[in-house]
Structures are given as structure tokens and as C-alpha cells.
Design a protein around this motif. Structure first.
Motif, PDB file in Angstrom:
ATOM      1  N   PHE A 252       0.846  -1.179   0.000  1.00  0.00           N
ATOM      2  CA  PHE A 252       0.000   0.000   0.000  1.00  0.00           C
ATOM      3  C   PHE A 252       0.890   1.239   0.000  1.00  0.00           C
ATOM      4  N   ALA A 253       0.331   2.370  -0.394  1.00  0.00           N
ATOM      5  CA  ALA A 253       1.125   3.600  -0.488  1.00  0.00           C
ATOM      6  C   ALA A 253       1.800   3.938   0.835  1.00  0.00           C
ATOM      7  N   TYR A 254       1.103   3.759   1.943  1.00  0.00           N
ATOM      8  CA  TYR A 254       1.682   4.107   3.238  1.00  0.00           C
ATOM      9  C   TYR A 254       2.841   3.202   3.643  1.00  0.00           C
ATOM     10  N   GLU A 255       2.989   2.061   2.960  1.00  0.00           N
ATOM     11  CA  GLU A 255       4.081   1.143   3.262  1.00  0.00           C
ATOM     12  C   GLU A 255       5.323   1.401   2.415  1.00  0.00           C
ATOM     13  N   ILE A 256       5.229   2.310   1.452  1.00  0.00           N
ATOM     14  CA  ILE A 256       6.339   2.585   0.534  1.00  0.00           C
ATOM     15  C   ILE A 256       7.143   3.781   1.039  1.00  0.00           C
ATOM     16  N   HIS A 257       8.451   3.566   1.191  1.00  0.00           N
ATOM     17  CA  HIS A 257       9.309   4.616   1.733  1.00  0.00           C
ATOM     18  C   HIS A 257      10.490   4.964   0.837  1.00  0.00           C
ATOM     19  N   ASP A 258      10.828   4.114  -0.123  1.00  0.00           N
ATOM     20  CA  ASP A 258      12.018   4.396  -0.924  1.00  0.00           C
ATOM     21  C   ASP A 258      11.707   5.381  -2.047  1.00  0.00           C
ATOM     22  N   ALA A 259      12.655   6.265  -2.295  1.00  0.00           N
ATOM     23  CA  ALA A 259      12.476   7.350  -3.257  1.00  0.00           C
ATOM     24  C   ALA A 259      12.318   6.838  -4.685  1.00  0.00           C
TER      25      ALA A 259
ATOM     26  N   VAL B 116      -5.712  26.090 -10.465  1.00  0.00           N
ATOM     27  CA  VAL B 116      -5.031  25.347  -9.410  1.00  0.00           C
ATOM     28  C   VAL B 116      -5.434  23.879  -9.506  1.00  0.00           C
ATOM     29  N   LEU B 117      -4.527  23.018  -9.129  1.00  0.00           N
ATOM     30  CA  LEU B 117      -4.784  21.576  -9.074  1.00  0.00           C
ATOM     31  C   LEU B 117      -4.738  21.165  -7.606  1.00  0.00           C
ATOM     32  N   VAL B 118      -5.837  20.620  -7.096  1.00  0.00           N
ATOM     33  CA  VAL B 118      -5.922  20.190  -5.699  1.00  0.00           C
ATOM     34  C   VAL B 118      -5.951  18.665  -5.660  1.00  0.00           C
ATOM     35  N   LEU B 119      -5.014  18.085  -4.918  1.00  0.00           N
ATOM     36  CA  LEU B 119      -4.922  16.635  -4.811  1.00  0.00           C
ATOM     37  C   LEU B 119      -5.458  16.172  -3.462  1.00  0.00           C
ATOM     38  N   ALA B 120      -6.281  15.126  -3.499  1.00  0.00           N
ATOM     39  CA  ALA B 120      -6.866  14.565  -2.283  1.00  0.00           C
ATOM     40  C   ALA B 120      -6.745  13.049  -2.324  1.00  0.00           C
ATOM     41  N   GLY B 121      -7.227  12.387  -1.263  1.00  0.00           N
ATOM     42  CA  GLY B 121      -7.243  10.934  -1.238  1.00  0.00           C
ATOM     43  C   GLY B 121      -6.057  10.324  -0.500  1.00  0.00           C
ATOM     44  N   GLY B 122      -6.160   9.013  -0.269  1.00  0.00           N
ATOM     45  CA  GLY B 122      -5.182   8.305   0.550  1.00  0.00           C
ATOM     46  C   GLY B 122      -3.777   8.282  -0.003  1.00  0.00           C
ATOM     47  N   VAL B 123      -3.618   8.330  -1.327  1.00  0.00           N
ATOM     48  CA  VAL B 123      -2.269   8.383  -1.903  1.00  0.00           C
ATOM     49  C   VAL B 123      -1.691   9.785  -1.762  1.00  0.00           C
ATOM     50  N   SER B 124      -2.524  10.789  -1.928  1.00  0.00           N
ATOM     51  CA  SER B 124      -2.054  12.172  -1.898  1.00  0.00           C
ATOM     52  C   SER B 124      -1.534  12.608  -0.533  1.00  0.00           C
ATOM     53  N   VAL B 125      -1.943  11.952   0.529  1.00  0.00           N
ATOM     54  CA  VAL B 125      -1.444  12.348   1.854  1.00  0.00           C
ATOM     55  C   VAL B 125       0.063  12.108   1.982  1.00  0.00           C
ATOM     56  N   HIS B 126       0.625  11.334   1.065  1.00  0.00           N
ATOM     57  CA  HIS B 126       2.073  11.113   1.062  1.00  0.00           C
ATOM     58  C   HIS B 126       2.777  12.110   0.141  1.00  0.00           C
ATOM     59  N   TRP B 127       2.186  13.271   0.004  1.00  0.00           N
ATOM     60  CA  TRP B 127       2.611  14.336  -0.891  1.00  0.00           C
ATOM     61  C   TRP B 127       4.114  14.625  -0.809  1.00  0.00           C
ATOM     62  N   ARG B 128       4.657  14.689   0.384  1.00  0.00           N
ATOM     63  CA  ARG B 128       6.071  15.044   0.544  1.00  0.00           C
ATOM     64  C   ARG B 128       6.991  14.047  -0.152  1.00  0.00           C
ATOM     65  N   ARG B 129       6.530  12.824  -0.350  1.00  0.00           N
ATOM     66  CA  ARG B 129       7.374  11.795  -0.942  1.00  0.00           C
ATOM     67  C   ARG B 129       7.426  11.861  -2.468  1.00  0.00           C
ATOM     68  N   PHE B 130       6.417  12.521  -3.082  1.00  0.00           N
ATOM     69  CA  PHE B 130       6.417  12.529  -4.543  1.00  0.00           C
ATOM     70  C   PHE B 130       6.224  13.910  -5.152  1.00  0.00           C
ATOM     71  N   ALA B 131       6.130  14.963  -4.352  1.00  0.00           N
ATOM     72  CA  ALA B 131       5.846  16.302  -4.867  1.00  0.00           C
ATOM     73  C   ALA B 131       6.906  16.778  -5.857  1.00  0.00           C
ATOM     74  N   ARG B 132       8.175  16.626  -5.512  1.00  0.00           N
ATOM     75  CA  ARG B 132       9.239  17.137  -6.382  1.00  0.00           C
ATOM     76  C   ARG B 132       9.307  16.395  -7.717  1.00  0.00           C
ATOM     77  N   PRO B 133       9.353  15.054  -7.721  1.00  0.00           N
ATOM     78  CA  PRO B 133       9.375  14.381  -9.030  1.00  0.00           C
ATOM     79  C   PRO B 133       8.090  14.595  -9.823  1.00  0.00           C
ATOM     80  N   LEU B 134       6.953  14.721  -9.146  1.00  0.00           N
ATOM     81  CA  LEU B 134       5.703  14.968  -9.864  1.00  0.00           C
ATOM     82  C   LEU B 134       5.776  16.286 -10.629  1.00  0.00           C
ATOM     83  N   ALA B 135       6.219  17.351  -9.969  1.00  0.00           N
ATOM     84  CA  ALA B 135       6.328  18.650 -10.630  1.00  0.00           C
ATOM     85  C   ALA B 135       7.309  18.576 -11.807  1.00  0.00           C
TER      86      ALA B 135
END
Length: 279
Positions: free
Chosen positions: A188-195, A220-239
């Protein structure tokens, strides 16, 4: 008084509000699998949260697909329901105006009016959870297609991609939703920690989100949901990947303010809007 109901695959949540914006009472229960039992449970929830006060309008947030005009829930993927007449059933029992809307649209309405998108005119709301839901809110109003909601989680981003829950292949939801992440990586997304893994997830997210930005041109683009709460882990590569995919400039990307309660808050806002339209 206004009441909002959020129908989820596992829970029913009802909330009451005096102004359609601030909840004063709420209560939730497990969602009955039988639609008749679910309708009876919703009626009881409305009585509980209204505490005997008259209810002017009721907003209902529900999974699609829907018949928006008739207020009928057609065939939700996570509930064994078929053509459930929620609007008629609630109006007959509660003698209040009822408006039914897709849960992504309700979530988007909450974020556009009260949350992360409140300072913007055109808000694209994307909830990335078990599946992917999308709504566009313009000037505080939900954009509707031809009598149904937007199903942009089912845009094709990889012709040879995995099979989606709808049966087609290569859809955004089949590659970047919480269900897709679990299938691809065994976690699950919450179990993934590697960059490295989050970088791969960000590539799939960027492919879908860049396409949506190109089509809807939001402020503006607003992200929600259980995957999006891990925003800090994917924000930079997503942009990074979105900028590469769509070279005309991407809008600000924000994390939703109401991660858990956006659909029911949106349902309350919908109820208050509906009453004003009836006056």
C-alpha cells in the motif's frame, strides 16, 4: 438546517449544519450492503444529526456512476447496488429537497469554496484513493457533462497498460490509483518509503495529471485521497515530470485541506445551494 450525507464503500457519514459550511453534529455507521437497509439507515442518520429540527435540504455525496437528473445511483463499483433511487426515497420519507452528486464533485466543491482552492476561480480536484475521481469547479459551481459526472480517471495514458476495473486497458486509474500501486509494488502507499518507487509512481501520476491540466486549464490543481497524503514523498518528481509532459506551464499544485471530510462538507454546500435555487 442542512444535512449532508456521504455514501462510502465502507461507511455512511451524515452531518448537520446551520449555514451549509460548518458542521454542528455528525454521525457515521458502516454502509449496509443491502440498498434498502442503507436507505433506512440514511433516514435514521438524518433524524439523529438534525436532532428534531426541520431540514430544508439534503445533499448526498455518492460514488458514481449516477443519473444526476433523477438522483439514481446506477452501478457503484464498491457496492452491490443497482439503480438505487436515493433522491426519491429520501424525499418521500423526509419531506425535504434532496440533491445527489458524485463524491469527487462534492469533494471538489468543498475545496474550491472553503479549502485549498478557495482563492482560485477554476479548481481541478483529483482524489487519488482506491480509484481516481476528478471534478472541475468553476466560480463555485460543479461542471457537469451530459447528465453525468466527469470520469477522467478513465482517460487512457498507456495503450498497452494494465487492465482497469472498468475492463479497458491503460487507464489513469489502472496505473496510478491506490489499487494500482498495491498491484504493481505489492505494498500500500503508506508502506512505501524508498524514493525510487515514489519516483516511478510520480511518473504515472504526471502522465494523467498533465493530460487533465492540458484539457481543463485550471487555475489550481488540488490533490486529495489516501495516496495524496504522502505528498512530501512525490511532490518534487511529480512537478518535474508534469513540467516535462506539458510545456505550457503547470498550475500551482496543492494538497487538499479536508482530506477525510471534503465529500460531506461538499454535500452540505450542495444542500445550501439547492435551497437558494428554490427560493
Amino acid at each position: 438546517m442542512y444535512v449532508g450525507i456521504d455514501i462510502g464503500g465502507t461507511k455512511l457519514l451524515a452531518a448537520a449544519s446551520n449555514d451549509g459550511r460548518r458542521m454542528i453534529r455528525s454521525h457515521k455507521i458502516a454502509t449496509p450492503k443491502d440498498p434498502r437497509a442503507a436507505l433506512a439507515a440514511m433516514i435514521e442518520l438524518v433524524h439523529q444529526v438534525s436532532a428534531g429540527r426541520p431540514v430544508a435540504s439534503i445533499g448526498v455525496s455518492t460514488p458514481g456512476p449516477l443519473d444526476l437528473h433523477k438522483g439514481v445511483i446506477l452501478t457503484p463499483p464498491n457496492l452491490p447496488w443497482h439503480n438505487v433511487e436515493i433522491k426519491r426515497g429520501l424525499e418521500r420519507s423526509l419531506h425535504a429537497n434532496v440533491v445527489v452528486q458524485h463524491d469527487a464533485a462534492c469533494g471538489g466543491l468543498a475545496e474550491a469554496i472553503l479549502g485549498a482552492g478557495k482563492d482560485y476561480q477554476r479548481v481541478l480536484y483529483v482524489t487519488i484513493s482506491t480509484g481516481i475521481g476528478v471534478s472541475l469547479i468553476t466560480d463555485g459551481q460543479v461542471y457537469h457533462g451530459a447528465a453525468r459526472n466527469i470520469e477522467a480517471g478513465h482517460i487512457t495514458i498507456a495503450q498497452d497498460g494494465p487492465e482497469c476495473s472498468c475492463g479497458a486497458r491503460g487507464h489513469f486509474e489502472a496505473l496510478a490509483s491506490g489499487r494500482a500501486i498495491k498491484r504493481q509494488y505489492g505494498k500500500f502507499a503508506y508502506e512505501i518509503h524508498d524514493a525510487k518507487t515514489w519516483d516511478q509512481i510520480a511518473q504515472h501520476l504526471a502522465a494523467g495529471l498533465s493530460s487533465l491540466v492540458a484539457v481543463y486549464a485550471p487555475d489550481v490543481l488540488v490533490l486529495a485521497g489516501g495516496v495524496s497524503v504522502h505528498w512530501r514523498r512525490f511532490a518534487r518528481p511529480l512537478a518535474h515530470y508534469m513540467a516535462a509532459d506539458f510545456r505550457y506551464g503547470i498550475p500551482p499544485i496543492k494538497l487538499a485541506k479536508y482530506v477525510e471530510t471534503a465529500p460531506v462538507i461538499g454535500a452540505l454546500l450542495l444542500a445550501s445551494q439547492a435551497e437558494r435555487l428554490l427560493l
